[in-house]
Design a protein around this motif. Structure first.
Motif, mmCIF file in Angstrom:
data_model
loop_
_atom_site.group_PDB
_atom_site.id
_atom_site.type_symbol
_atom_site.label_atom_id
_atom_site.label_comp_id
_atom_site.label_asym_id
_atom_site.label_seq_id
_atom_site.Cartn_x
_atom_site.Cartn_y
_atom_site.Cartn_z
ATOM 1 N N ARG A 196 -17.216 88.186 1.989
ATOM 2 C CA ARG A 196 -16.287 89.221 1.790
ATOM 3 C C ARG A 196 -16.119 90.094 3.107
ATOM 4 N NH1 ARG A 196 -20.068 92.472 -1.552
ATOM 5 N NH2 ARG A 196 -18.210 93.954 -2.210
ATOM 6 N N SER A 197 -17.159 89.655 4.026
ATOM 7 C CA SER A 197 -17.009 90.412 5.353
ATOM 8 C C SER A 197 -17.189 89.471 6.548
ATOM 9 C CB SER A 197 -17.892 91.532 5.376
ATOM 10 O OG SER A 197 -17.702 92.546 4.410
ATOM 11 N N TRP A 198 -16.581 89.423 7.420
ATOM 12 C CA TRP A 198 -16.784 88.524 8.593
ATOM 13 C C TRP A 198 -17.086 89.082 9.829
ATOM 14 C CZ3 TRP A 198 -17.258 83.261 7.534
ATOM 15 C CH2 TRP A 198 -16.956 82.833 6.206
ATOM 16 N N SER A 199 -17.527 88.422 10.828
ATOM 17 C CA SER A 199 -17.701 88.922 12.354
ATOM 18 C C SER A 199 -17.486 87.633 13.132
ATOM 19 C CB SER A 199 -18.905 89.556 12.624
ATOM 20 O OG SER A 199 -19.996 88.617 12.495
ATOM 21 N N ARG A 200 -17.054 87.690 14.425
ATOM 22 C CA ARG A 200 -16.603 86.874 15.293
ATOM 23 C C ARG A 200 -17.278 86.891 16.374
ATOM 24 N NH1 ARG A 200 -10.371 85.797 17.400
ATOM 25 N NH2 ARG A 200 -11.033 84.508 19.515
ATOM 26 N N ALA A 201 -17.709 85.691 16.856
ATOM 27 C CA ALA A 201 -18.527 85.477 18.318
ATOM 28 C C ALA A 201 -17.702 84.450 19.109
ATOM 29 C CB ALA A 201 -20.014 85.033 18.072
ATOM 30 N N ASP A 202 -17.111 85.091 20.000
ATOM 31 C CA ASP A 202 -16.537 84.019 21.005
ATOM 32 C C ASP A 202 -17.664 83.174 22.002
ATOM 33 O OD1 ASP A 202 -13.948 84.527 20.163
ATOM 34 O OD2 ASP A 202 -13.890 86.145 21.475
ATOM 35 N N THR A 203 -17.126 82.032 22.423
ATOM 36 C CA THR A 203 -18.121 81.309 23.046
ATOM 37 C C THR A 203 -17.471 80.821 24.435
ATOM 38 O OG1 THR A 203 -17.596 78.979 22.210
ATOM 39 C CG2 THR A 203 -18.956 80.196 20.839
ATOM 40 N N ASP A 204 -18.234 79.867 25.126
ATOM 41 C CA ASP A 204 -17.764 79.592 26.476
ATOM 42 C C ASP A 204 -17.525 77.921 26.343
ATOM 43 O OD1 ASP A 204 -18.479 81.827 27.887
ATOM 44 O OD2 ASP A 204 -20.386 81.279 28.135
ATOM 45 N N LEU A 205 -17.387 77.481 25.168
ATOM 46 C CA LEU A 205 -16.925 75.930 24.902
ATOM 47 C C LEU A 205 -15.314 76.337 24.977
ATOM 48 C CD1 LEU A 205 -17.824 73.417 24.516
ATOM 49 C CD2 LEU A 205 -17.388 73.746 21.967
ATOM 50 N N PRO A 206 -14.854 75.461 25.766
ATOM 51 C CA PRO A 206 -13.104 75.393 25.852
ATOM 52 C C PRO A 206 -12.524 75.086 24.541
ATOM 53 C CG PRO A 206 -14.077 74.351 27.831
ATOM 54 C CD PRO A 206 -15.256 74.787 26.833
ATOM 55 N N ALA A 207 -11.397 75.408 24.158
ATOM 56 C CA ALA A 207 -10.801 75.064 22.903
ATOM 57 C C ALA A 207 -9.401 74.621 23.304
ATOM 58 C CB ALA A 207 -10.863 76.170 21.918
ATOM 59 N N SER A 208 -8.722 74.135 22.428
ATOM 60 C CA SER A 208 -7.473 73.546 22.414
ATOM 61 C C SER A 208 -6.903 73.162 21.165
ATOM 62 C CB SER A 208 -6.948 72.504 23.557
ATOM 63 O OG SER A 208 -7.681 71.365 23.243
ATOM 64 N N ALA A 209 -5.854 72.438 20.993
ATOM 65 C CA ALA A 209 -5.281 71.835 19.859
ATOM 66 C C ALA A 209 -6.324 70.434 19.254
ATOM 67 C CB ALA A 209 -3.920 71.262 19.838
ATOM 68 N N SER A 210 -6.883 70.098 20.413
ATOM 69 C CA SER A 210 -7.630 68.979 20.405
ATOM 70 C C SER A 210 -9.280 69.249 20.675
ATOM 71 C CB SER A 210 -7.395 67.619 21.054
ATOM 72 O OG SER A 210 -7.331 68.113 22.367
ATOM 73 N N ALA A 211 -9.559 70.337 20.910
ATOM 74 C CA ALA A 211 -10.969 70.694 21.352
ATOM 75 C C ALA A 211 -11.531 72.104 20.778
ATOM 76 C CB ALA A 211 -10.936 70.950 22.897
ATOM 77 N N GLY A 212 -12.699 72.044 20.626
ATOM 78 C CA GLY A 212 -13.476 73.219 20.011
ATOM 79 C C GLY A 212 -14.709 72.788 19.498
ATOM 80 N N ILE A 213 -15.130 73.503 18.655
ATOM 81 C CA ILE A 213 -16.319 73.520 17.789
ATOM 82 C C ILE A 213 -15.888 72.365 16.367
ATOM 83 C CG2 ILE A 213 -18.126 74.322 16.430
ATOM 84 C CD1 ILE A 213 -18.150 76.780 18.178
ATOM 85 N N PHE A 214 -16.756 71.269 16.385
ATOM 86 C CA PHE A 214 -16.708 70.502 15.237
ATOM 87 C C PHE A 214 -17.514 70.485 14.296
ATOM 88 C CE2 PHE A 214 -13.517 68.807 18.305
ATOM 89 C CZ PHE A 214 -12.816 68.078 17.723
ATOM 90 N N GLY A 215 -18.984 71.171 14.594
ATOM 91 C CA GLY A 215 -20.154 70.754 13.513
ATOM 92 C C GLY A 215 -21.003 71.897 13.813
ATOM 93 N N LEU A 216 -21.629 72.591 12.916
ATOM 94 C CA LEU A 216 -22.555 73.482 13.100
ATOM 95 C C LEU A 216 -23.792 73.360 12.052
ATOM 96 C CD1 LEU A 216 -19.779 75.502 12.690
ATOM 97 C CD2 LEU A 216 -21.399 77.046 13.848
ATOM 98 N N ALA A 217 -25.167 73.570 12.597
ATOM 99 C CA ALA A 217 -26.187 73.387 11.625
ATOM 100 C C ALA A 217 -27.395 74.552 12.063
ATOM 101 C CB ALA A 217 -26.921 71.894 11.787
ATOM 102 N N PHE A 218 -28.006 75.079 10.950
ATOM 103 C CA PHE A 218 -29.235 75.950 11.319
ATOM 104 C C PHE A 218 -30.398 75.295 10.875
ATOM 105 C CE2 PHE A 218 -25.673 78.556 11.948
ATOM 106 C CZ PHE A 218 -26.261 79.589 12.873
ATOM 107 N N GLU A 219 -31.620 75.592 11.443
ATOM 108 C CA GLU A 219 -32.910 75.188 11.140
ATOM 109 C C GLU A 219 -33.648 76.316 10.376
ATOM 110 O OE1 GLU A 219 -36.010 74.842 14.328
ATOM 111 O OE2 GLU A 219 -33.881 74.288 15.546
#
Length: 350
Positions: A221-244
């Motif tokens: 219902r609510s969201w926040s955003r965290a920008d990162t230092d990983l470059p992004a483009s149409a073919s680049a960015g974050i593909f997977g996340l996981a938490f322990e």
């Protein structure tokens, strides 16, 4: 966001000559590419992929059921969430554009019920997750400037845009997460979205100038955003996340058009996803398409050049399996890998 099929070309580049474990391979349709995978235990595993195909086992891989969902033959089932040996939900998208749908089964895949469908040139579903209470969350690429977010209440078959929160959001929050121009999520592994606890979820992005992670604390219902230092483009960015746990997690990615890139591609959070730090690169090098947690400090990252493993929270990595894989899922020391014409099992210890 669609990720083109590049497994054969990227695999030809080879993986580092490191010692890897031998995985047990299972016979699967060679033409099917799997990107959705959910292991509930070392016995119950579900996988979803191209052509509306779902495979599942309830005896640790000795026998597999292969289903093609009626009406979904032209959809790529980009993710699957399983509840037990009989109940599962999949999200699917027509990679040629124009249609996406969500299906569920309650009888081990004998029958599938279409719970949501949209015909629109811009619709694209990437992933799905559920919280322990039974509420579901589906993620799709932006439409009209906002990411597509759908939720399903427990014991309800209807998927809807989540209700607005009771209290006004702060300036860095949005009822639906806003997307910069060109931003989207990657549908490479079903792990661009992950959830934890009773109400938390995170998803990673590509496109734009920098990869970002969005998180919700109230079931979408609510969201926040965290920008990162990983470059992004149409073919680049974050593909997977996981938490322990509630605070420690990793994100991986890169650029699928530069598979031999040795630039850092691992992000770590120690505050539940509020901030992310670029900490290094994986082994094998290059883009990682999927990520899963296998215990404290232990993560598997999949790629066309092989699957790497870390046992120290992402600081160092070694080659676990040299064959191409899109995604992985682990339960009780047993991990499963899936990709183009591939389902495999290996033990990493428990």
């Amino acid at each position: 966001m669609r990720v083109p099929l590049l497994l054969s070309a990227l695999a030809a580049l080879g993986a580092p000559a490191l010692r890897a474990q031998s995985a047990r391979e299972y016979a699967v349709p060679a033409h099917v590419e799997f990107r959705g995978l959910h292991a509930l235990s070392d016995r119950v595993v579900w996988a979803s992929g191209s052509g509306g195909v779902v495979m599942h086992t309830q005896d640790g891989g000795r026998h597999w059921a292969v289903d093609t969902i009626a009406g979904a033959e032209h959809l790529f089932l980009t993710d699957v969430w399983a509840f037990d040996a009989r109940r599962a939900t999949v999200v699917g998208t027509d990679f040629n554009g124009g249609r996406a749908a969500i299906y569920s089964t309650a009888d081990g895949g004998r029958h599938w019920r279409r719970e949501w469908e949209l015909a629109d040139p811009n619709v694209f579903l990437d992933a799905v997750t559920f919280w322990p209470g039974g509420r579901g969350l589906a993620l799709g690429d932006p439409m009209e400037g906002h990411y597509t977010i759908l939720t399903r209440a427990p014991d309800d078959s209807a998927w809807r845009v989540p209700d607005a929160p009771q209290m006004p959001c702060g300036p860095d929050h949005a009822i639906l997460p806003e997307a910069d121009s060109g931003m989207a999520a990657f549908a490479a592994s079903g792990t661009a979205l992950t959830s934890r606890g009773d109400s938390w979820a995170w998803f990673g992005t590509g496109g734009g100038a920098r990869a970002a992670v969005f998180r919700t604390w109230d079931q979408g219902r609510s969201w926040s955003r965290a920008d990162t230092d990983l470059p992004a483009s149409a073919s680049a960015g974050i593909f997977g996340l996981a938490f322990e746990d509630d605070t420690l997690g990793l994100a991986v990615g890169g650029d699928y058009q530069q598979p031999a890139d040795s630039a850092p591609n691992v992000l770590r959070t120690t505050d539940g996803g509020e901030t992310w730090t670029l900490i290094g690169r994986t082994t094998p090098i290059g883009v990682k398409w999927g990520l899963t947690n296998a215990g404290p400090g232990t993560y598997l990252a999949t790629a066309p050049t092989g699957t790497g493993i870390t046992r120290d929270g992402g600081v160092t990595w070694t080659l676990l399996d040299p064959k191409p894989a899109n995604t992985a899922s682990c339960a009780g020391g047993t991990c499963w890998l899936a990709g183009k014409g591939r389902l495999a099992r290996l033990r990493i210890g428990g």
